[in-house]
Design a protein around this motif. Structure first.
Motif, PDB file in Angstrom:
ATOM      1  N   ASP A 191     -17.707  -8.224   4.514  1.00 30.36           N
ATOM      2  CA  ASP A 191     -16.752  -6.909   4.253  1.00 30.36           C
ATOM      3  C   ASP A 191     -15.969  -7.098   2.841  1.00 30.36           C
ATOM      4  O   ASP A 191     -15.760  -6.123   2.126  1.00 30.36           O
ATOM      5  N   PHE A 192     -15.314  -8.225   2.916  1.00 25.27           N
ATOM      6  CA  PHE A 192     -14.475  -8.524   1.657  1.00 25.27           C
ATOM      7  C   PHE A 192     -15.181  -8.337   0.584  1.00 25.27           C
ATOM      8  O   PHE A 192     -14.871  -7.813  -0.615  1.00 25.27           O
ATOM      9  N   ARG A 193     -16.570  -8.922   0.566  1.00 19.26           N
ATOM     10  CA  ARG A 193     -17.305  -8.439  -0.590  1.00 19.26           C
ATOM     11  C   ARG A 193     -17.923  -7.016  -1.033  1.00 19.26           C
ATOM     12  O   ARG A 193     -17.919  -6.738  -2.197  1.00 19.26           O
ATOM     13  N   ARG A 194     -17.967  -6.451   0.007  1.00 20.76           N
ATOM     14  CA  ARG A 194     -18.310  -4.918   0.013  1.00 20.76           C
ATOM     15  C   ARG A 194     -16.877  -4.280  -0.738  1.00 20.76           C
ATOM     16  O   ARG A 194     -17.068  -3.228  -1.191  1.00 20.76           O
ATOM     17  N   LEU A 195     -15.657  -4.644  -0.194  1.00 22.71           N
ATOM     18  CA  LEU A 195     -14.625  -4.079  -0.696  1.00 22.71           C
ATOM     19  C   LEU A 195     -14.266  -4.530  -2.179  1.00 22.71           C
ATOM     20  O   LEU A 195     -13.372  -3.678  -2.623  1.00 22.71           O
ATOM     21  N   ALA A 196     -14.660  -5.616  -2.639  1.00 19.25           N
ATOM     22  CA  ALA A 196     -14.268  -6.082  -4.087  1.00 19.25           C
ATOM     23  C   ALA A 196     -14.505  -5.507  -5.322  1.00 19.25           C
ATOM     24  O   ALA A 196     -15.639  -4.624  -5.062  1.00 19.25           O
ATOM     25  N   ILE A 197     -13.672  -5.363  -6.238  1.00 19.86           N
ATOM     26  CA  ILE A 197     -14.314  -4.606  -7.648  1.00 19.86           C
ATOM     27  C   ILE A 197     -14.730  -5.593  -8.242  1.00 19.86           C
ATOM     28  O   ILE A 197     -15.282  -5.171  -9.601  1.00 19.86           O
ATOM     29  N   ALA A 198     -14.471  -6.982  -8.275  1.00 20.31           N
ATOM     30  CA  ALA A 198     -15.011  -7.974  -9.071  1.00 20.31           C
ATOM     31  C   ALA A 198     -15.190  -9.355  -8.257  1.00 20.31           C
ATOM     32  O   ALA A 198     -14.495  -9.603  -7.202  1.00 20.31           O
ATOM     33  N   ALA A 240      -8.133   0.499  -2.905  1.00 16.66           N
ATOM     34  CA  ALA A 240      -8.922   1.258  -2.210  1.00 16.66           C
ATOM     35  C   ALA A 240      -9.452   0.054  -1.192  1.00 16.66           C
ATOM     36  O   ALA A 240      -9.566   0.273   0.036  1.00 16.66           O
ATOM     37  N   GLY A 241      -9.812  -1.107  -2.037  1.00 20.29           N
ATOM     38  CA  GLY A 241     -10.257  -2.055  -1.038  1.00 20.29           C
ATOM     39  C   GLY A 241      -9.304  -2.766  -0.137  1.00 20.29           C
ATOM     40  O   GLY A 241      -9.748  -3.128   0.925  1.00 20.29           O
ATOM     41  N   LEU A 242      -8.086  -2.650  -0.532  1.00 17.75           N
ATOM     42  CA  LEU A 242      -6.886  -3.192   0.578  1.00 17.75           C
ATOM     43  C   LEU A 242      -6.890  -2.361   1.497  1.00 17.75           C
ATOM     44  O   LEU A 242      -6.405  -2.691   2.588  1.00 17.75           O
ATOM     45  N   GLN A 243      -6.874  -1.109   1.347  1.00 15.02           N
ATOM     46  CA  GLN A 243      -6.906   0.194   2.384  1.00 15.02           C
ATOM     47  C   GLN A 243      -7.929  -0.348   3.286  1.00 15.02           C
ATOM     48  O   GLN A 243      -7.905  -0.114   4.359  1.00 15.02           O
ATOM     49  N   GLY A 244      -8.903  -0.535   2.869  1.00 21.53           N
ATOM     50  CA  GLY A 244     -10.305  -0.711   3.699  1.00 21.53           C
ATOM     51  C   GLY A 244      -9.922  -2.047   4.502  1.00 21.53           C
ATOM     52  O   GLY A 244     -10.422  -1.951   5.697  1.00 21.53           O
ATOM     53  N   LEU A 245      -9.435  -3.016   3.990  1.00 19.73           N
ATOM     54  CA  LEU A 245      -9.074  -4.053   4.585  1.00 19.73           C
ATOM     55  C   LEU A 245      -7.963  -3.786   5.788  1.00 19.73           C
ATOM     56  O   LEU A 245      -8.230  -4.383   6.922  1.00 19.73           O
ATOM     57  N   CYS A 267      -1.617  -2.065  -7.013  1.00 16.99           N
ATOM     58  CA  CYS A 267      -1.645  -3.436  -6.221  1.00 16.99           C
ATOM     59  C   CYS A 267      -3.040  -3.878  -6.048  1.00 16.99           C
ATOM     60  O   CYS A 267      -3.997  -3.020  -5.944  1.00 16.99           O
ATOM     61  N   PHE A 268      -3.330  -5.309  -6.074  1.00 12.78           N
ATOM     62  CA  PHE A 268      -4.384  -5.885  -5.902  1.00 12.78           C
ATOM     63  C   PHE A 268      -4.453  -7.137  -4.782  1.00 12.78           C
ATOM     64  O   PHE A 268      -3.286  -7.517  -4.590  1.00 12.78           O
ATOM     65  N   GLY A 269      -5.586  -7.428  -4.360  1.00 12.20           N
ATOM     66  CA  GLY A 269      -5.539  -8.531  -3.475  1.00 12.20           C
ATOM     67  C   GLY A 269      -6.617  -9.505  -4.028  1.00 12.20           C
ATOM     68  O   GLY A 269      -7.657  -9.249  -4.449  1.00 12.20           O
ATOM     69  N   LEU A 270      -6.481 -10.889  -3.770  1.00 10.52           N
ATOM     70  CA  LEU A 270      -7.149 -12.066  -4.265  1.00 10.52           C
ATOM     71  C   LEU A 270      -7.554 -12.721  -2.959  1.00 10.52           C
ATOM     72  O   LEU A 270      -6.605 -13.189  -2.330  1.00 10.52           O
ATOM     73  N   ALA A 271      -8.856 -12.723  -2.941  1.00  8.59           N
ATOM     74  CA  ALA A 271      -9.310 -13.460  -1.710  1.00  8.59           C
ATOM     75  C   ALA A 271     -10.195 -14.604  -2.110  1.00  8.59           C
ATOM     76  O   ALA A 271     -11.232 -14.540  -2.987  1.00  8.59           O
ATOM     77  N   ARG A 272     -10.000 -15.792  -1.589  1.00 13.13           N
ATOM     78  CA  ARG A 272     -11.150 -16.854  -1.725  1.00 13.13           C
ATOM     79  C   ARG A 272     -11.884 -16.886  -0.742  1.00 13.13           C
ATOM     80  O   ARG A 272     -11.429 -16.975   0.486  1.00 13.13           O
ATOM     81  N   LEU A 328       0.896  -1.281  -0.068  1.00 15.09           N
ATOM     82  CA  LEU A 328      -0.162   0.114  -0.060  1.00 15.09           C
ATOM     83  C   LEU A 328       0.774   1.111   0.125  1.00 15.09           C
ATOM     84  O   LEU A 328       0.449   2.413  -0.294  1.00 15.09           O
ATOM     85  N   SER A 329       1.969   1.219   0.473  1.00 17.68           N
ATOM     86  CA  SER A 329       2.957   2.389   0.494  1.00 17.68           C
ATOM     87  C   SER A 329       3.523   2.453  -0.911  1.00 17.68           C
ATOM     88  O   SER A 329       4.530   3.575  -1.142  1.00 17.68           O
TER      89      SER A 329
END
Length: 380
Positions: A77-84, A39-44, A23-28, A17-18
């Motif tokens: 919250d992961f779903r709320r923060l996701a872009i796809a 933005a989603g990772l920052q929220g996380l 940068c992107f995050g993949l969550a299962r 994030l710095s």
């Protein structure tokens, strides 16, 4: 209290994030995969460090059986923060949204599935995996039932699909590569000691009655078989009624019923106390003011608790493990757990002279900056 792996994941999240790079995050999740942008990772991160709270469960998470309320809220919250989002069989469409070239870093031993790793490989994504240890394969008797084979499967997928493997110690590299060599070619690897930050220490965060009066000793870590708490209980039995206080700081783990029974049988006048729910600041205060920190572990991949004890300028007595010599140098007193007499001798000596050891003043652990200087130089 965050585990060692939790801390590594948070450190990587903060580092990425710095950075100015995308940068992107993949969550299962139980329903498939999620893609998070910056933005989603920052929220996380905000939620994980307590800057903001976790939201309520959503409709999908309410259908999850056997999941804790905290888990349901987190997944929502992961779903709320996701872009796809994508179902498992459409993961390739999700990966196609990532820019090229792209590097993937997995530093927590999760989501190391054939679907994820082969899918990234097919998209030309550079795969980097941090291996913390191979203790489940070397000491299966210490593991939770049913966890050894899944761990082996993960490491075999790392051996097959990873472009580079990051090891937290040279000892972990040697042990891991010996295992992977049994299955085929060994991927490129690098040793990067985990970074550390000076532990928090706040006496006001301690429960009433702590720290105790007089010299006391601490041991820190999950109460699991390889941490060898039974050895310390034997030591304290040998010390008898005049023993200093031993504070066992950690939550109960698994496969340790005989030890749990011994702990449950301790009376109110026992010289051993179990403290499972201390905050990081309270734990730091106990360690900092102890006559010594004791670590009779039978196996370690890195060994963060003894390292942090030294950073707090507390004397450390630990088992004579090769991996601990690697980054603790000559600062601890090393004694094999086969030599109970040596442990008794050192504990008695420190109890009678509980002052801080001047040789530990200013001890510094490895830094995250050095870790990332090594690791990020691997990116294509």
């Amino acid at each position: 209290m965050a585990t060692g792996v939790d801390r590594v994941e948070l450190a990587y999240l903060a580092r990425f994030l710095s950075d100015d790079a995308p940068c992107f995050g993949l969550a299962r999740t139980a329903y498939g995969y999620l893609l998070l942008d910056r933005a989603g990772l920052q929220g996380l991160q905000d939620r994980m460090v307590g800057r903001s709270g976790w939201g309520p469960p959503d409709v999908l998470s309410r259908f999850l059986r056997g999941r804790s309320m905290a888990g349901k809220r987190a997944e929502a919250d992961f779903r709320r923060l996701a872009i796809a989002r994508a179902t498992p069989w459409r993961l390739s469409r999700l990966l196609a949204k990532l820019p090229a070239p792209c590097s993937y870093f997995n530093v927590g031993h999760s989501n190391l599935t054939t679907r994820a790793l082969s899918g990234m490989n097919a998209k030309g994504i550079d795969i980097n995996v941090l291996v913390h240890d191979v203790i489940p394969l070397e000491y299966p008797q210490y593991q939770r039932p049913g966890t050894v084979k899944p761990f082996q499967d993960k490491l075999q997928r790392v051996q097959k699909w990873a472009d580079r493997v990051i090891y937290n110690s040279a000892d972990t590299q040697r042990r891991s590569e010996a295992k992977m060599a049994e299955w085929g070619a060994v991927p490129n690897g690098i040793v990067a000691h985990l970074g550390t930050v000076t532990p928090q220490s706040d006496l006001s965060a301690l429960p009433v009655g702590l720290p105790p009066e007089g010299p006391y000793f601490v041991t820190v870590g999950t109460i699991e078989p390889r941490k060898n708490h039974a050895f310390l209980l034997d030591i304290w039995d040998a010390l008898g009624a005049d023993a200093p206080l031993l504070l066992i700081c950690g939550t109960r783990g698994w496969n340790n019923e005989a030890l749990f029974a011994r702990l449950d049988s301790l009376g109110p006048d026992s010289r051993v106390r179990e403290l499972p729910d201390l905050s990081d600041a309270a734990l730091g205060a106990l360690v900092q003011n102890a006559a010594g920190a004791l670590f009779p572990s039978l196996a370690e991949g890195f060994g963060l608790p003894p390292l942090e004890a030294l950073m707090l300028e507390t004397r450390v007595l630990c088992n004579d493990l090769e991996v601990l010599h690697e980054f603790l140098s000559d600062k601890p007193v090393y004694a094999s757990v086969s030599d109970q007499y040596q442990w008794l001798r050192v504990i008695k000596k420190w109890a009678s002279a509980p002052e801080i050891d001047d040789t530990l003043t200013g001890f510094k652990g490895p830094t995250w900056q050095n870790h990332f200087n090594s690791v990020l130089s691997l990116r294509a």
